[in-house]
Design an enzyme around this catalytic site. Structure first.
Site, PDB file in Angstrom:
ATOM      1  CG  HIS A  52      53.238  30.388  44.839  1.00  0.00           C
ATOM      2  ND1 HIS A  52      53.737  31.638  45.125  1.00  0.00           N
ATOM      3  CD2 HIS A  52      53.408  30.221  43.499  1.00  0.00           C
ATOM      4  CE1 HIS A  52      54.189  32.200  44.009  1.00  0.00           C
ATOM      5  NE2 HIS A  52      54.000  31.363  43.010  1.00  0.00           N
ATOM      6  CE  LYS A  81      62.250  37.534  36.207  1.00  0.00           C
ATOM      7  NZ  LYS A  81      61.005  36.852  36.592  1.00  0.00           N
ATOM      8  CB  SER A 121      55.357  36.704  43.172  1.00  0.00           C
ATOM      9  OG  SER A 121      55.180  35.378  43.583  1.00  0.00           O
ATOM     10  NE  ARG A 152      48.587  33.440  37.563  1.00  0.00           N
ATOM     11  CZ  ARG A 152      49.698  34.130  37.683  1.00  0.00           C
ATOM     12  NH1 ARG A 152      49.925  34.806  38.772  1.00  0.00           N
ATOM     13  NH2 ARG A 152      50.588  34.153  36.727  1.00  0.00           N
TER      14      ARG A 152
END
Ligand code: PNS
Length: 162
Positions: free
Chosen positions: A17, A41, A128, A90
């Site tokens: 990040h 969440k 994460s 990614r």
């Protein structure tokens, strides 16, 4: 003025990040790091904690600000007079989800462009969730996140440890 938004959950912020913030801020006049307050969440860090961490990490970056949002990203973007979304890619596995998000956001607001920055090789495996998994079981994650939040993550999983 070219305003970009780099949105995410940042729970917690990883080196990946931070690298994207560094690179993204050079592409726009002002970069708004948008921290999602996802009410569906249960995050490890509260939205205020995540914002505080990012503010600390970006305090020497004059064209970067941090803000949180609930609801739609396009509404957050409008509030900041931005037209650019910056996201990292990614692996191929990211692509389907990112494509869907970019196309959805474009459908909701035709003024918005999503720009993808390819993650540096050294961060390409990083997320994460992976950091949280490793930290939860006492593994070594220190090289995956900014130094200033290592202790904070450890404390979440083991408040009695120093
Ligand atoms: O770091 P993340 O969890 O991959 O970030 C995902 C994020 C915050 C960019 C995405 O979930 C989002 O934009 N949520 C806000 C809700 C929204 O606008 N949904 C419609 C577009 S998919």
């Amino acid at each position: 003025m070219r305003v970009g938004v780099y949105p995410g959950s940042f729970d917690p912020t990883t080196n990946g990040h931070l690298d994207l913030i560094h690179r993204g801020m050079k592409l726009v006049d002002k970069l708004v790091v948008g921290v999602l307050n996802n009410t569906n969440k249960q995050p490890l860090f509260s939205v205020q904690e995540r914002v505080t961490v990012l503010e600390e990490l970006t305090k020497d970056m004059p064209n970067v600000i941090v803000d949180s949002f609930t609801g739609l990203l396009v509404d957050f973007i409008k509030r900041h007079n931005a037209h650019i979304i910056i996201r990292g890619l990614r692996a191929v596995s990211d692509f389907e989800y990112e494509l869907q998000m970019a196309q959805t956001n474009y459908t909701l607001d035709r003024e918005i462009e999503t720009i993808f920055l390819v993650t540096r090789v050294e961060n390409s495996y990083l997320s994460s969730s992976i950091v949280k998994d490793i930290a939860k079981f006492g593994g070594h994650f220190e090289n995956m996140v900014p130094e200033s939040i290592v202790k904070k993550i450890k404390y979440k999983y083991n408040p009695s440890a120093n």
